[in-house]
Design an enzyme around this catalytic site. Structure first.
Site, PDB file in Angstrom:
ATOM      1  N   TRP A  14       0.811  -1.224   0.000  1.00 55.21           N
ATOM      2  CA  TRP A  14       0.000   0.000   0.000  1.00 55.21           C
ATOM      3  C   TRP A  14       0.843   1.273   0.000  1.00 55.21           C
ATOM      4  O   TRP A  14       0.318   2.364  -0.132  1.00 55.21           O
ATOM      5  CB  TRP A  14      -0.934   0.000   1.223  1.00 55.21           C
ATOM      6  CG  TRP A  14      -2.098  -0.927   1.099  1.00 55.21           C
ATOM      7  CD1 TRP A  14      -2.419  -1.712   0.025  1.00 55.21           C
ATOM      8  CD2 TRP A  14      -3.120  -1.163   2.079  1.00 55.21           C
ATOM      9  NE1 TRP A  14      -3.561  -2.420   0.294  1.00 55.21           N
ATOM     10  CE2 TRP A  14      -4.019  -2.100   1.538  1.00 55.21           C
ATOM     11  CE3 TRP A  14      -3.353  -0.677   3.363  1.00 55.21           C
ATOM     12  CZ2 TRP A  14      -5.144  -2.557   2.234  1.00 55.21           C
ATOM     13  CZ3 TRP A  14      -4.458  -1.129   4.066  1.00 55.21           C
ATOM     14  CH2 TRP A  14      -5.353  -2.059   3.496  1.00 55.21           C
ATOM     15  N   HIS A 101      13.000  -2.289  -0.774  1.00 54.09           N
ATOM     16  CA  HIS A 101      12.209  -1.757  -1.887  1.00 54.09           C
ATOM     17  C   HIS A 101      13.000  -0.628  -2.559  1.00 54.09           C
ATOM     18  O   HIS A 101      13.699   0.126  -1.886  1.00 54.09           O
ATOM     19  CB  HIS A 101      10.860  -1.241  -1.367  1.00 54.09           C
ATOM     20  CG  HIS A 101       9.912  -0.948  -2.486  1.00 54.09           C
ATOM     21  ND1 HIS A 101       9.983   0.211  -3.221  1.00 54.09           N
ATOM     22  CD2 HIS A 101       8.904  -1.667  -3.024  1.00 54.09           C
ATOM     23  CE1 HIS A 101       9.047   0.184  -4.161  1.00 54.09           C
ATOM     24  NE2 HIS A 101       8.379  -0.951  -4.057  1.00 54.09           N
ATOM     25  N   GLU A 171      11.736  -6.505  -9.125  1.00 55.01           N
ATOM     26  CA  GLU A 171      11.022  -5.285  -9.510  1.00 55.01           C
ATOM     27  C   GLU A 171      11.951  -4.370 -10.296  1.00 55.01           C
ATOM     28  O   GLU A 171      12.726  -3.598  -9.708  1.00 55.01           O
ATOM     29  CB  GLU A 171      10.558  -4.532  -8.256  1.00 55.01           C
ATOM     30  CG  GLU A 171       9.573  -5.286  -7.405  1.00 55.01           C
ATOM     31  CD  GLU A 171       8.683  -4.314  -6.646  1.00 55.01           C
ATOM     32  OE1 GLU A 171       7.481  -4.315  -6.912  1.00 55.01           O
ATOM     33  OE2 GLU A 171       9.197  -3.541  -5.813  1.00 55.01           O
ATOM     34  N   GLY A 239       1.575  -2.527  -6.212  1.00 56.50           N
ATOM     35  CA  GLY A 239       1.454  -1.237  -5.535  1.00 56.50           C
ATOM     36  C   GLY A 239       0.099  -0.607  -5.795  1.00 56.50           C
ATOM     37  O   GLY A 239      -0.910  -0.946  -5.198  1.00 56.50           O
TER      38      GLY A 239
HETATM   39  P1  PGA Z   1       3.295  -0.394  -8.692  1.00 55.68           P
HETATM   40  O1  PGA Z   1       4.279  -0.610  -7.455  1.00 55.68           O
HETATM   41  O2  PGA Z   1       2.487  -1.666  -8.841  1.00 55.68           O
HETATM   42  O3  PGA Z   1       2.447   0.784  -8.326  1.00 55.68           O
HETATM   43  O4  PGA Z   1       4.172  -0.133  -9.886  1.00 55.68           O
HETATM   44  C1  PGA Z   1       4.939  -1.822  -7.267  1.00 55.68           C
HETATM   45  C2  PGA Z   1       5.921  -1.674  -6.145  1.00 55.68           C
HETATM   46  O5  PGA Z   1       6.624  -0.653  -6.080  1.00 55.68           O
HETATM   47  O6  PGA Z   1       6.032  -2.533  -5.266  1.00 55.68           O
END
Ligand code: PGA
Length: 255
Positions: A14, A101, A171, A239
């Site tokens: 979130w 992250h 990611e 996200g």
């Molecule tokens: P997003 O974020 O799905 O809004 O691109 C993913 C994340 O940063 O974990």
């Protein structure tokens, strides 16, 4: 004997949303209801709210929905203003924690620091979700070295016996929050996740076969079906779309 497919893990990150406790409780309730109505057992959902909301959601954990945090500190307790320990998270029933992250790495978090946080989480049986991802893709493939280094440095304190207790979230930084431009191409996701699985296997051997690797970066209801079909994808870190129960419902159905 028929092999039971492993559960896909969906992490709702979130970030610094929603604005109020009331909205957080309502959204968590809506996600929990979705979990209940999902007829199959192939999915596990983890909601990672901002710290102030975790305690209010502790009693609501259940069914397919678990609680996670977005960060933690590696020290056990003491004079560390603003930080939160693994045991505090465990006592609030957080069973997962996101570490490293890219939005935190951008604020100065290094892979060495991430490694200490991973070790701290494991001491309290909290599953760390370790984020790795290149900032950009070059045609020569230098990004593979970036990923190799980020992954193994972040896992430097993880022993073979614990490697399946860690989740990796791949990611690519450039694919996060793309404002509707969409996720990375499924073929490239598959190729990179297979590479990460090989890096883990080279270091940890067979013990890493059960380590889940998720994809994250602008996952939405449109991209989700193809992403989940990509080879090696064990789930997703979501996200923006995780702030909408309607979008999450479509993503769960894609699983
Ligand atoms: P997003 O974020 O799905 O809004 O691109 C993913 C994340 O940063 O974990």
């Amino acid at each position: 004997m028929k092999k039971t497919p492993t559960k896909k893990l969906i992490i709702a990150n979130w970030k610094m949303n929603p604005g109020t406790l009331k909205e957080a409780v309502n959204l968590f309730g809506a996600i929990k209801n979705l979990g209940k109505t999902l007829g199959h057992k192939g999915i596990e959902i983890v909601v990672c709210p901002p710290f102030p909301f975790i305690g209010a959601l502790t009693d609501k954990v259940g069914g397919k929905v678990f609680l996670g945090a977005q960060d933690l500190f590696f020290e056990k307790e003491g004079a560390f203003t603003g930080e939160v320990s693994a045991s505090q998270l465990a006592s609030a029933k957080a069973s997962y924690v996101i570490v490293g992250h890219s939005e935190r790495r951008r604020m100065g978090e290094t892979s060495d620091l991430v490694a200490k946080k991973v070790a701290a989480a494991l001491t309290k049986k909290i599953m760390p979700i370790v984020c790795v991802g290149e900032k950009e893709r070059d045609t020569e493939g230098a990004f593979f070295h970036v990923l190799h280094d980020e992954l193994l440095t972040s896992l430097q304190h993880v022993a073979k016996k614990d490697i399946a207790k860690v989740v990796i979230a791949y990611e690519p930084v450039w694919a996060i929050s793309t404002q509707g431009k969409g996720a990375m191409a499924p073929n490239d996701i598959a190729e990179t996740i297979i590479y990460l699985k090989k890096v883990l296997a080279d270091k940890y051997g067979k013990a890493s076969a059960k380590t889940k690797i998720l994809y994250g970066g602008s996952v939405d209801p449109f991209d989700a079906p193809e992403i989940f079909k990509a080879a090696g994808v064990d789930g997703a870190l979501i996200g923006k779309a995780s702030l909408s129960a309607a979008k999450l419902e479509k993503i769960f159905k894609a699983v």
